[in-house]
Design a protein around this motif. Structure first.
Motif, mmCIF file in Angstrom:
data_model
loop_
_atom_site.group_PDB
_atom_site.id
_atom_site.type_symbol
_atom_site.label_atom_id
_atom_site.label_comp_id
_atom_site.label_asym_id
_atom_site.label_seq_id
_atom_site.Cartn_x
_atom_site.Cartn_y
_atom_site.Cartn_z
ATOM 1 N N VAL A 126 2.973 -24.965 23.440
ATOM 2 C CA VAL A 126 3.428 -23.959 22.487
ATOM 3 C C VAL A 126 4.274 -24.627 21.403
ATOM 4 O O VAL A 126 5.299 -25.250 21.676
ATOM 5 C CB VAL A 126 4.214 -22.839 23.184
ATOM 6 N N ASP A 127 3.837 -24.469 20.171
ATOM 7 C CA ASP A 127 4.444 -25.097 19.011
ATOM 8 C C ASP A 127 5.143 -24.036 18.163
ATOM 9 O O ASP A 127 4.905 -22.834 18.293
ATOM 10 C CB ASP A 127 3.342 -25.777 18.185
ATOM 11 N N TRP A 128 6.006 -24.508 17.254
ATOM 12 C CA TRP A 128 6.758 -23.640 16.351
ATOM 13 C C TRP A 128 6.203 -23.774 14.937
ATOM 14 O O TRP A 128 5.685 -24.824 14.540
ATOM 15 C CB TRP A 128 8.233 -24.038 16.369
ATOM 16 N N GLU A 129 6.323 -22.714 14.142
ATOM 17 C CA GLU A 129 5.962 -22.744 12.721
ATOM 18 C C GLU A 129 6.834 -21.728 11.982
ATOM 19 O O GLU A 129 6.567 -20.530 12.021
ATOM 20 C CB GLU A 129 4.477 -22.435 12.510
ATOM 21 N N THR A 130 7.867 -22.209 11.307
ATOM 22 C CA THR A 130 8.744 -21.344 10.522
ATOM 23 C C THR A 130 7.988 -20.819 9.304
ATOM 24 O O THR A 130 7.349 -21.586 8.585
ATOM 25 C CB THR A 130 9.955 -22.149 10.025
ATOM 26 N N GLU A 131 8.097 -19.503 9.046
ATOM 27 C CA GLU A 131 7.346 -18.937 7.924
ATOM 28 C C GLU A 131 8.115 -17.819 7.222
ATOM 29 O O GLU A 131 8.765 -16.990 7.866
ATOM 30 C CB GLU A 131 6.005 -18.379 8.401
ATOM 31 N N LEU A 132 8.001 -17.807 5.895
ATOM 32 C CA LEU A 132 8.389 -16.646 5.113
ATOM 33 C C LEU A 132 7.296 -15.597 5.263
ATOM 34 O O LEU A 132 6.104 -15.916 5.164
ATOM 35 C CB LEU A 132 8.538 -17.029 3.640
ATOM 36 N N VAL A 133 7.703 -14.345 5.505
ATOM 37 C CA VAL A 133 6.739 -13.252 5.662
ATOM 38 C C VAL A 133 6.965 -12.236 4.550
ATOM 39 O O VAL A 133 8.079 -11.726 4.372
ATOM 40 C CB VAL A 133 6.880 -12.577 7.031
ATOM 41 N N ALA A 134 5.914 -11.964 3.790
ATOM 42 C CA ALA A 134 5.957 -10.938 2.751
ATOM 43 C C ALA A 134 5.417 -9.631 3.322
ATOM 44 O O ALA A 134 4.390 -9.622 4.015
ATOM 45 C CB ALA A 134 5.135 -11.366 1.540
ATOM 46 N N VAL A 135 6.104 -8.530 3.031
ATOM 47 C CA VAL A 135 5.712 -7.203 3.510
ATOM 48 C C VAL A 135 5.199 -6.401 2.311
ATOM 49 O O VAL A 135 5.893 -6.265 1.301
ATOM 50 C CB VAL A 135 6.885 -6.476 4.171
ATOM 51 N N GLY A 253 6.947 -30.756 10.225
ATOM 52 C CA GLY A 253 7.872 -30.801 11.341
ATOM 53 C C GLY A 253 7.370 -30.139 12.598
ATOM 54 O O GLY A 253 8.107 -30.033 13.584
ATOM 55 N N VAL A 254 6.113 -29.682 12.609
ATOM 56 C CA VAL A 254 5.591 -29.032 13.815
ATOM 57 C C VAL A 254 5.471 -30.055 14.933
ATOM 58 O O VAL A 254 5.303 -31.262 14.703
ATOM 59 C CB VAL A 254 4.235 -28.341 13.541
ATOM 60 N N GLY A 255 5.555 -29.562 16.172
ATOM 61 C CA GLY A 255 5.575 -30.463 17.323
ATOM 62 C C GLY A 255 4.287 -31.213 17.555
ATOM 63 O O GLY A 255 4.293 -32.364 18.003
ATOM 64 N N GLY A 256 3.154 -30.572 17.248
ATOM 65 C CA GLY A 256 1.872 -31.201 17.510
ATOM 66 C C GLY A 256 1.576 -32.386 16.621
ATOM 67 O O GLY A 256 0.707 -33.200 16.942
ATOM 68 N N ALA A 257 2.294 -32.494 15.482
ATOM 69 C CA ALA A 257 2.059 -33.600 14.557
ATOM 70 C C ALA A 257 3.023 -34.761 14.780
ATOM 71 O O ALA A 257 2.943 -35.772 14.086
ATOM 72 C CB ALA A 257 2.179 -33.099 13.117
ATOM 73 N N ARG A 258 3.939 -34.619 15.756
ATOM 74 C CA ARG A 258 4.930 -35.679 16.005
ATOM 75 C C ARG A 258 4.365 -36.768 16.913
ATOM 76 O O ARG A 258 3.390 -36.556 17.631
ATOM 77 C CB ARG A 258 6.185 -35.062 16.658
ATOM 78 N N THR A 259 5.009 -37.926 16.867
ATOM 79 C CA THR A 259 4.679 -39.023 17.782
ATOM 80 C C THR A 259 5.946 -39.457 18.502
ATOM 81 O O THR A 259 6.845 -40.024 17.877
ATOM 82 C CB THR A 259 4.075 -40.213 17.027
#
Length: 287
Positions: A126-135, A253-259
Motif C-alpha cells: 500500500v502506497d501513498w499519493e498526496t493529491e489536491l482534490v477539486a470539487v 516521493g511515492v514508495g513504489g519508486a524508491r530504492t
C-alpha cells in the motif's frame, strides 16, 4: 467559505468555529453534506450573507469536542475522476514519458473516508499519493480555460492510497480496483472555496509519517495539467456533475519508486497536508 462534515451533518466555519448549517439556515438547507450541491449557487450566496451577519457570531459551535467525528466533506459524489502522471518529477521517478493527454482513471466512492479515519491495510503493497482534490459545484460540459474555475465549488485534501500489486496486475493494469479498497480515499478536513486562496493554482502539498520523514513535498504549480486544463479535458468527454471529485495527481516521493521500495505498515500514521486547506491524519491498521 469553509465547509466540513461533522457528526454526519453539514457545518460551515463561522467566527468562533463550525456551525450547523441546517440550524443556522432555519432549515432552508438540510443537514446532508451532499445535498448542498443541488443548488450550490444559492447556498454559497446565503452562506456569505449569513457569515457577515451578527447572527453568525452568536451561533452555537459544533464539533469542538474530542468525540466529534469528521467525515469526507463530499460523502457521496456521483463521479470520482483521478489523474495519474501529472507532476514532472513523479513522471521522471516512474521512468515514463510525459503524457499528451491526462491519464484518467476512477476511484469508487466506497473508498471515501474521513480526515482522521483509520484505514485497514489489505494484503499487499500500500502506497501513498498526496493529491489536491477539486470539487465541482455546478453542471459542467465543454468548459473553456476561461470558465473552468467558475465550475469549482472548492478544494480539499486527498490521499490516493494505492495497493500496487493489484494496480499493476496485467495484461491491463487494474488502476481503479487497486486504488479503491475501503478507506483508500481519505479527504478533508474542510472544503475551501476558491476565493479563500491568493492563488489556487500554487499551493504547497505533501505528506509524512507521524514523527518520521517527509515523504512528499511539492507545489500544485508543478502540475503538467493544472486544474482548469483538467476540467476542460474531462468535461470535453464527460459532463461533470455537482459534487463530483477530481483527484489531480501526485508529485514525486511515492514508495513504489524508491530504492529500496517503501510501503505503509500497521501502526503508521499518514499525515497529509495542503497549504490553506488543512491536514489529514490517517492511522494504518493491520488486516
Amino acid at each position: 467559505m469553509r465547509l466540513a462534515h461533522i457528526d454526519g451533518r453539514l457545518a460551515i466555519k463561522g467566527p468562533q468555529g463550525f456551525l450547523d448549517a441546517a440550524e443556522a439556515s432555519g432549515g432552508r438547507f438540510g443537514p446532508d453534506p451532499q445535498d448542498v450541491f443541488t443548488d450550490w449557487e444559492a447556498f454559497s450566496t446565503w452562506c456569505g450573507e449569513y457569515l457577515a451577519s451578527p447572527a453568525a457570531a452568536g451561533a452555537p459551535v459544533v464539533g469542538a469536542g474530542e468525540g466529534a467525528v469528521w467525515g469526507p466533506p463530499v460523502p457521496r459524489p456521483a463521479q470520482i475522476f483521478a489523474v495519474g502522471l501529472n507532476y514532472l518529477d513523479h513522471i521522471a521517478e516512474s521512468k515514463l514519458d510525459v503524457p499528451a493527454e491526462p491519464a484518467v482513471f476512477t476511484k469508487f466512492r466506497t473508498s471515501l473516508t474521513g480526515p482522521e479515519s483509520p484505514v485497514t491495510l489489505p494484503d499487499g503493497l500500500v502506497d501513498w499519493e498526496t493529491e489536491l482534490v477539486a470539487v465541482i459545484g455546478r453542471h459542467c460540459h465543454r468548459a473553456t480555460r476561461e470558465t473552468a474555475w467558475s465550475y469549482v465549488a472548492g478544494l480539499t485534501v486527498g490521499q490516493d492510497l494505492s495497493e500496487r500489486r493489484l494496480q499493476l496486475t496485467g495484461p491491463a493494469p487494474q488502476f481503479s480496483l487497486g486504488k479503491s479498497y475501503p478507506g483508500f480515499a481519505p479527504t478533508g478536513p474542510e472544503l475551501v472555496s476558491t476565493d479563500e486562496f491568493a492563488n489556487p493554482d500554487d499551493l504547497e502539498l505533501g505528506c509524512r509519517l507521524d514523527g518520521g520523514e517527509v515523504l512528499q513535498k511539492s507545489r500544485t504549480s508543478e502540475m503538467v495539467f493544472d486544474v482548469p486544463e483538467l476540467i476542460v479535458r474531462l468535461s470535453a468527454v464527460c459532463p461533470l456533475l455537482p459534487g463530483d471529485l477530481v483527484f489531480t495527481g501526485t508529485p514525486a516521493g511515492v514508495g513504489g519508486a524508491r530504492t529500496p521500495q517503501k510501503f505503509l505498515a500497521p501502526g503508521d500514521v499518514l499525515v497529509t497536508w495542503i497549504e490553506g486547506i488543512g491536514t489529514l491524519r490517517n492511522p494504518m491498521l493491520a488486516p
